[in-house]
Design a protein around this motif. Sequence first.
Motif, PDB file in Angstrom:
ATOM      1  N   TRP A  35       0.816  -1.219   0.000  1.00  0.00           N
ATOM      2  CA  TRP A  35       0.000   0.000   0.000  1.00  0.00           C
ATOM      3  C   TRP A  35       0.846   1.263   0.000  1.00  0.00           C
ATOM      4  CZ3 TRP A  35      -4.537  -1.010  -1.575  1.00  0.00           C
ATOM      5  CH2 TRP A  35      -5.180  -2.181  -1.209  1.00  0.00           C
ATOM      6  N   GLN A  55      -0.438   9.094  -0.744  1.00  0.00           N
ATOM      7  CA  GLN A  55      -1.346   9.717   0.206  1.00  0.00           C
ATOM      8  C   GLN A  55      -1.565   8.825   1.421  1.00  0.00           C
ATOM      9  OE1 GLN A  55      -2.208  12.779   0.001  1.00  0.00           O
ATOM     10  NE2 GLN A  55      -3.485  12.822   1.839  1.00  0.00           N
ATOM     11  N   ARG A  56      -1.601   7.509   1.197  1.00  0.00           N
ATOM     12  CA  ARG A  56      -1.787   6.582   2.305  1.00  0.00           C
ATOM     13  C   ARG A  56      -0.577   6.621   3.244  1.00  0.00           C
ATOM     14  NH1 ARG A  56      -4.918   0.896   1.807  1.00  0.00           N
ATOM     15  NH2 ARG A  56      -4.585   0.133   3.913  1.00  0.00           N
ATOM     16  N   GLN A  59      -0.774   9.971   5.173  1.00  0.00           N
ATOM     17  CA  GLN A  59      -1.802   9.951   6.211  1.00  0.00           C
ATOM     18  C   GLN A  59      -1.370   9.132   7.417  1.00  0.00           C
ATOM     19  OE1 GLN A  59      -5.189   8.482   4.022  1.00  0.00           O
ATOM     20  NE2 GLN A  59      -5.824  10.517   3.340  1.00  0.00           N
ATOM     21  N   GLY A  60      -0.564   8.108   7.167  1.00  0.00           N
ATOM     22  CA  GLY A  60      -0.094   7.261   8.253  1.00  0.00           C
ATOM     23  C   GLY A  60       1.159   7.783   8.933  1.00  0.00           C
TER      24      GLY A  60
END
Length: 336
Positions: free
Chosen positions: A263, A268-269, A272-273
């Motif tokens: 992932w 963006q993932r 965000q994490g």
Amino acid sequence: MRASDLLHPRPEGLYCPPGDFFIDPVRPVNRALITHGHSDHARSGHRSVLATQQTLDIMGLRYGEGFAGTTQAAALGETIALNGVAVTFHPAGHVLGSAQIEVVHQGSCIVASGDYKRQWDATCEPFEPVKCDVFITEATFGLPVFRHPPDNEEIARLLKSTAQFPDRAHLVGAYALGKAQRVMRLLRDAGYDRPIYIHGALAKLSDYYQSQGIDLGTLEPATVESGGKDDFSGAIVVGPPSAFADRWARRFPDPISCFASGWMRIRQRAKQGGVELPLIISDHADWDELTATIRETTAGEIWVTHGREEALVRWCELEGIAARPLHLVGYEDEGD
């Protein structure tokens, strides 16, 4: 015999009526055939479980020795008859002990892939394509955007960062079964010979991998009770992703957050994490590997499950291969 008469979805999972068994059921059943030890596929409470010995061992480590009423080990390549249905386990290349399950009855052959990958991985048996009439494939990364880079290049990025920031600890989030041990072995193969510090949640499974002949090198507990934060300057620390969201992660000196996952292709993932160093290392097949595998099986029909089903079904249709989504529920991406 129609393929749907040999295997079809039920609320509990994929069911074989003539053999009276389920594959990776999500609820307790009388007889379960398990592809691998991740918790979304291997659950406790079944009356009987058939799986590879390594998967049975892993289930015992995760759930305790009483995880099923009875167990039976299936050797890879061995055919076992269940009520007249021939069942054979073949390597899936996902994690240690993982297998595809071939089901044959009255001239019809279906292969359920479970989760699988095609990249070489020193911690498990490589995927073995099996020719069949119907291939049931996962599609976790079943979109053309997902193309995984070579894993050794991602590990090289991690080691480059440790050289650039020798005073900072690198905290690598990696799932406890499979991904964590793969990252450790990749580090060793890249020449990293310092101790690797691990979260306690990884200890039992990593010890088991070592007992199976998979050399992970020197592993030390990632605790600071006996010393200070400076003990971990420049260290690589591996733990489950959940551990980096709590106080445990704040024990280390100015840590660099890393996460090993397919992932991480989605920037963006990662952002965000709060991942500073995303490592695109996946234990699932990417788009090119999924489509290549479908061709290798020579299956006339493809059933797509737990993932991005629609895109892969559409690709099959454009290639003149009959395909349909199974819409199975209860499967997540624990080993992504």
